[in-house]
Design a protein around this motif. Structure first.
Motif, PDB file in Angstrom:
ATOM      1  N   VAL A  51      -1.053   6.490 -13.745  1.00  0.00           N
ATOM      2  CA  VAL A  51      -2.135   5.600 -14.198  1.00  0.00           C
ATOM      3  C   VAL A  51      -2.312   4.543 -13.102  1.00  0.00           C
ATOM      4  O   VAL A  51      -1.893   3.395 -13.251  1.00  0.00           O
ATOM      5  N   PRO A  52      -2.915   4.923 -11.977  1.00  0.00           N
ATOM      6  CA  PRO A  52      -2.890   4.069 -10.785  1.00  0.00           C
ATOM      7  C   PRO A  52      -3.656   2.760 -10.894  1.00  0.00           C
ATOM      8  O   PRO A  52      -3.517   1.908 -10.022  1.00  0.00           O
ATOM      9  N   ASN A  53      -4.432   2.581 -11.939  1.00  0.00           N
ATOM     10  CA  ASN A  53      -5.148   1.314 -12.074  1.00  0.00           C
ATOM     11  C   ASN A  53      -4.270   0.220 -12.665  1.00  0.00           C
ATOM     12  O   ASN A  53      -4.712  -0.929 -12.793  1.00  0.00           O
ATOM     13  N   ASP A  88       0.835  -1.193   0.000  1.00  0.00           N
ATOM     14  CA  ASP A  88       0.000   0.000   0.000  1.00  0.00           C
ATOM     15  C   ASP A  88       0.874   1.250   0.000  1.00  0.00           C
ATOM     16  O   ASP A  88       2.081   1.189  -0.225  1.00  0.00           O
ATOM     17  N   GLU A  89       0.272   2.394   0.294  1.00  0.00           N
ATOM     18  CA  GLU A  89       0.990   3.666   0.192  1.00  0.00           C
ATOM     19  C   GLU A  89       2.046   3.855   1.275  1.00  0.00           C
ATOM     20  O   GLU A  89       2.861   4.781   1.203  1.00  0.00           O
ATOM     21  N   TYR A  90       2.073   2.949   2.281  1.00  0.00           N
ATOM     22  CA  TYR A  90       3.105   3.006   3.315  1.00  0.00           C
ATOM     23  C   TYR A  90       4.113   1.866   3.196  1.00  0.00           C
ATOM     24  O   TYR A  90       4.971   1.699   4.054  1.00  0.00           O
ATOM     25  N   LEU A 113       4.419   4.166 -18.687  1.00  0.00           N
ATOM     26  CA  LEU A 113       3.918   2.834 -18.962  1.00  0.00           C
ATOM     27  C   LEU A 113       4.866   2.061 -19.865  1.00  0.00           C
ATOM     28  O   LEU A 113       5.502   2.620 -20.767  1.00  0.00           O
ATOM     29  N   SER A 114       4.931   0.755 -19.641  1.00  0.00           N
ATOM     30  CA  SER A 114       5.656  -0.102 -20.575  1.00  0.00           C
ATOM     31  C   SER A 114       4.861  -0.200 -21.861  1.00  0.00           C
ATOM     32  O   SER A 114       3.683   0.158 -21.928  1.00  0.00           O
ATOM     33  N   LEU A 160       4.934   4.748  -8.977  1.00  0.00           N
ATOM     34  CA  LEU A 160       6.178   4.989  -9.708  1.00  0.00           C
ATOM     35  C   LEU A 160       5.908   5.389 -11.150  1.00  0.00           C
ATOM     36  O   LEU A 160       4.879   5.039 -11.728  1.00  0.00           O
ATOM     37  N   LEU A 161       6.850   6.108 -11.713  1.00  0.00           N
ATOM     38  CA  LEU A 161       6.801   6.447 -13.138  1.00  0.00           C
ATOM     39  C   LEU A 161       7.726   5.562 -13.957  1.00  0.00           C
ATOM     40  O   LEU A 161       7.794   5.699 -15.178  1.00  0.00           O
TER      41      LEU A 161
END
Length: 442
Positions: free
Chosen positions: A285-287, A261-263, A338-339, A320-321
């Motif tokens: 693109v968090p999905n 998760d975010e932590y 994105l890949s 992450l980017l």
């Protein structure tokens, strides 16, 4: 509190160090199956040619130095299972064979990746993987002791290309084999033509669409029945998350990766995970899920985990980017976002621009090519990639910063790039990508 950390390097060791600065009292214990826990993993290839002149420059801290810092480090100790209900890990001392349990209040899992290997060559004395400092030591010693002249590198990914470059600079004849027709498959193949051209320029034999079939001494036979001299073999065919030891626990795995998760927390409320084996989301693109096996993401997540453990702040990890860059002799390739596979299902346009990296009248100006993939609805940059001799890192950094801060392609025309003829041009490639995309979207 007692904190147990499984695995060192950029993930576990950085958590340990940052947590110790925040918390002077808690007990910190690190177990790592390897002989070294704190070294510049990304710098290892560059010692092969002595571009990094001294081996000791690669070592960040020794176990004794870490112990002096209040971090108890046990090298060559492998955690073989985790009991998350009773809060203990089972550890095997790889030197003595002894196993024992160690209890924890909080656990950080940083197991890293396991190198893929080929049955055809993995047991040969001249065959090596290249992940850790002791792998470098073994390979470096083997080359010197056996006066190796001919090397075979299997794979054209990040490690394969870096090791190829460094072995060639060391003076070895190098043959590179790849099981398909793609070189550095994470990049658009029309950009990788520059890599293929560099193989020719450096007199490195690149063999595509072939794999090892058998090995007899130093003669490697390929599946096309060609034979090549293989005094040294480097297997660089990727990694898998090293998480088999977690399968008997209640920690959720997704195709072997550990979702967080975010932590940095797993599904278990006192177990964190970090490093090459974790799965997070793309920031923009968090999905969509991503795993990035690089040092920078691990260092960033370590800050989040250490602060959460110490209850100092609620800084969150927002994804992450996946920014990466690679030097191969005199060219640089890289990408952000994105890949190519993860672009599937997205609605985007592609815009590409090639121009000099600086004012064209400067004597050392060289071409720089970049491509961006832009969401037609949100106008966000989903992916950027490029190739050139100089300046790609600067532009990728601009695009990643803009994207992380919520910018869109419309902002590119207003990006003020530091300009003087030796550095850029009045309309930098970043600005031109913006102008072209805005025009295309209209």
């Amino acid at each position: 509190m007692k904190l147990v950390i499984i695995g060192g390097l950029s993930g576990g060791m950085t958590v340990a160090s940052q947590f110790r600065r925040l918390d002077k009292e808690s007990e910190i214990i690190v177990y790592d199956k390897n002989p070294y826990v704190s070294f510049a993993n990304c710098g290892l290839p560059y010692y092969l040619s002595r571009e990094v002149a001294k081996r000791e420059d690669l070592i960040a801290r020794t176990p004794n130095q870490l112990n002096d810092q209040g971090i108890t480090v046990h090298t060559e100790h492998e955690v073989i299972s985790v009991n998350d209900q009773e809060n203990y890990v089972t550890v095997k001392n790889l030197q003595t064979g002894e196993t024992f349990n160690d209890y924890y209040d909080k656990l950080v899992v940083s197991p890293g990746g396991e190198a893929r290997t080929l049955d055809t060559v993995k047991d040969a004395k001249q065959s090596f993987i290249f992940q850790h400092l002791h792998h470098l030591d073994q390979m470096d010693a083997y080359i010197s002791e056996n006066d190796v002249k001919h090397a075979v590198v299997i794979g054209t990914g990040f490690i394969g290309l870096e090791v190829t470059e460094q072995l060639k600079k060391r003076g070895l004849n190098v043959t590179v084999i790849q099981h398909n027709d793609k070189v550095y498959s994470t990049l658009e193949q029309h950009f990788t033509e520059h890599i293929k051209q560099t193989f020719d320029e450096q007199d490195i034999h690149l063999m595509l669409n072939t794999t090892p079939k058998s090995l007899d001494g130093t003669t490697l036979t390929l599946d096309n029945d060609e034979t090549i001299d293989a005094e040294l073999i480097v297997q660089a065919i990727g990694i898998l998350p090293r998480t088999q030891f977690l399968e008997s626990s209640n920690i959720v795995l997704d195709n072997g990766f550990i979702p967080i998760d975010e932590y940095g927390l797993t599904n278990i409320d006192n177990v964190y995970a970090i490093g090459d084996a974790v799965e997070t989301n793309y920031q923009h693109v968090p999905n969509k899920k991503v795993s990035v096996a690089l040092a920078w993401p691990a260092h960033r997540l370590a800050y989040v985990i250490a602060n959460h453990l110490a209850e100092k702040n609620n800084h969150k990890h927002d994804g992450l980017l996946s920014v990466s860059i690679l030097r191969f002799f005199d060219i640089t390739v890289g990408s952000m976002g994105l890949s190519l596979e993860d672009l599937e299902g997205e609605d985007y346009i592609i815009v590409e621009q090639t121009q000099n990296n600086k004012a064209g009248y400067m004597p050392d100006a060289t071409p720089l090519s970049m491509r961006i993939y832009v969401d037609t609805h949100t106008r966000k940059i989903l992916r950027a990639s490029g190739v050139g001799k100089n300046g790609l890192d600067k532009r990728l950094d601009i695009l990643s910063t803009l994207t992380r801060l919520g910018g869109t392609v419309d902002d590119l025309i207003d990006v003020e790039v530091s300009y003087a003829p030796p550095f850029s041009s009045p309309k930098d490639i970043i600005n031109m990508l913006g102008y072209k995309t805005i025009g295309k979207l209209k």
